[in-house]
Design an enzyme around this catalytic site. Sequence first.
Site, PDB file in Angstrom:
ATOM      1  N   ASP A   1       6.016  76.604  51.024  1.00 21.57           N
ATOM      2  CA  ASP A   1       6.286  77.189  49.715  1.00 21.57           C
ATOM      3  C   ASP A   1       7.309  78.324  49.840  1.00 21.57           C
ATOM      4  OD1 ASP A   1       6.050  78.552  47.160  1.00 21.57           O
ATOM      5  OD2 ASP A   1       4.171  77.461  46.903  1.00 21.57           O
TER       6      ASP A   1
ATOM      7  N   SER B   1       6.378  77.078  41.403  1.00 23.64           N
ATOM      8  CA  SER B   1       5.657  76.196  42.330  1.00 23.64           C
ATOM      9  C   SER B   1       4.901  75.082  41.609  1.00 23.64           C
ATOM     10  CB  SER B   1       4.676  77.011  43.175  1.00 23.64           C
ATOM     11  OG  SER B   1       5.359  77.881  44.035  1.00 23.64           O
TER      12      SER B   1
ATOM     13  N   THR C   1       0.482  74.797  44.194  1.00 22.90           N
ATOM     14  CA  THR C   1       0.877  73.630  44.992  1.00 22.90           C
ATOM     15  C   THR C   1      -0.290  72.705  45.309  1.00 22.90           C
ATOM     16  OG1 THR C   1       2.764  74.827  45.908  1.00 22.90           O
ATOM     17  CG2 THR C   1       2.041  72.859  47.090  1.00 22.90           C
TER      18      THR C   1
ATOM     19  N   GLU D   1       0.187  72.830  53.047  1.00 17.35           N
ATOM     20  CA  GLU D   1       1.089  73.854  52.517  1.00 17.35           C
ATOM     21  C   GLU D   1       1.034  75.146  53.327  1.00 17.35           C
ATOM     22  OE1 GLU D   1       2.046  76.314  48.389  1.00 17.35           O
ATOM     23  OE2 GLU D   1      -0.034  75.971  49.005  1.00 17.35           O
TER      24      GLU D   1
ATOM     25  N   ASP E   1       6.261  81.917  50.784  1.00 17.03           N
ATOM     26  CA  ASP E   1       6.658  82.330  49.433  1.00 17.03           C
ATOM     27  C   ASP E   1       6.274  83.778  49.147  1.00 17.03           C
ATOM     28  OD1 ASP E   1       7.310  81.773  46.512  1.00 17.03           O
ATOM     29  OD2 ASP E   1       5.168  82.189  46.338  1.00 17.03           O
TER      30      ASP E   1
ATOM     31  N   HIS F   1       8.588  86.975  47.916  1.00 12.15           N
ATOM     32  CA  HIS F   1       8.369  87.803  46.723  1.00 12.15           C
ATOM     33  C   HIS F   1       8.270  89.286  47.088  1.00 12.15           C
ATOM     34  CE1 HIS F   1       8.021  84.852  43.564  1.00 12.15           C
ATOM     35  NE2 HIS F   1       7.132  84.142  44.248  1.00 12.15           N
TER      36      HIS F   1
ATOM     37  N   ASP G   1       9.127  73.601  47.739  1.00 13.30           N
ATOM     38  CA  ASP G   1       9.250  73.463  46.290  1.00 13.30           C
ATOM     39  C   ASP G   1      10.466  74.211  45.760  1.00 13.30           C
ATOM     40  OD1 ASP G   1       8.106  75.844  47.085  1.00 13.30           O
ATOM     41  OD2 ASP G   1       6.356  75.701  45.776  1.00 13.30           O
ATOM     42  N   HIS G   2      10.820  75.314  46.426  1.00 12.14           N
ATOM     43  CA  HIS G   2      11.940  76.161  46.019  1.00 12.14           C
ATOM     44  C   HIS G   2      12.139  77.212  47.103  1.00 12.14           C
ATOM     45  CE1 HIS G   2       8.947  79.242  45.238  1.00 12.14           C
ATOM     46  NE2 HIS G   2       8.260  78.344  44.531  1.00 12.14           N
TER      47      HIS G   2
END
Length: 366
Positions: free
Chosen positions: A43, A84, A137, A254, A259, A263, A301-302
């Site tokens: 993620d 997500s 996710t 995952e 991720d 952030h 996912d990104h």
Amino acid sequence: MKNYKAVILLLSASVLITGCKSNEPEKKEVVDNPKNVILLIGDGMGLSQVSSSFYFGNETSSFERFKQIGFIKTSSQSDLITDSAAGATAFSAGVKTYNGAIGVDKDTLVVPLITDKASKNQVATGVISTSSVTHATPASFFAHVKRRSMEEAIAAQLPESSIDFFAGAGNDFFFKRKDSTDLSTAFSKNGFVVDTVSLNTSQNLDGNKKYGFLLAPKSMPKMSEGRGDFLSQATRLGVDYLSKNKAGFFLMVEGSQIDWGGHANDSDYIVEEVKDFSKVIGEVLDFAEKDGNTLVVVTADHETGGYTLASENGNYNKIKGSFSTGGHSATLIPVFAYGPGAENFQGIYENNAIYHKIIQLTQWGK
């Protein structure tokens, strides 16, 4: 005439080279359609996050083992930059949907999931995460809700889903709910054995039962906080259990907290989580190589944080992580594939194409 002679010589050389006995060891015969699929999602993991595994730490990056590589475009139906939920639903259901959607299309209609299609073909299914299993996710592989924030509603769908094995956090959403419902009864009714203490990797899981592991209230600890080998151990346990199924299995793993490091604009956080994820990839590839019938797909996912590996104070021999945002970015995301059908994941395509490629290769859509 000189040109013709050159062509003849080249053709002769090609025949001689082709006819030479290779010194490489014989490779196991590869089947056309994979029996098993392991989808690993980092993620928030963009190319710089992947690259960090090459520069930090003493271990060789597992990403080096892939020969088949592509890129996906990640925009959701509603926004140029996906979240997500929409990103994972593209993988789990093959549709572009709005940010925040879990297993529903742009009109909030329920869409069939890859885990459901696999299960209808007697294929065992599992999800593993370093976040709560109700997070965007993992939730996208068993639930259908209008908003990702509806985690208690997501949790209530897991016992009755097609999932056979799950591991992660999220105790509070199952057993300390605002509606005071304890989902223990629902799990037992649907054949689940749920452990809230440990993975207990020494146990031999019964292939006739379903298993769940909820090992923290809302998220697993960071690697820097002592999570240890949870992700590797859970993946090994999941693969051992799911591979008992003669019809094959689908497993989504995952690395959630890559991720979260993005952030937080915390490069050290990202690096440690990517290293952990890389270790899991290596173990999955070891299994796939021995098995010969398992497709492994690694992607994200990104990207999160606009993460860059820049020089430190202009010194080109020192690298530090830098960021352009505290949110997600629209950068293309790499896709790594190994095993039967891996060549189909080359090129540049939309994120929801990953679902369709897997369904086409496995024929689970029938």
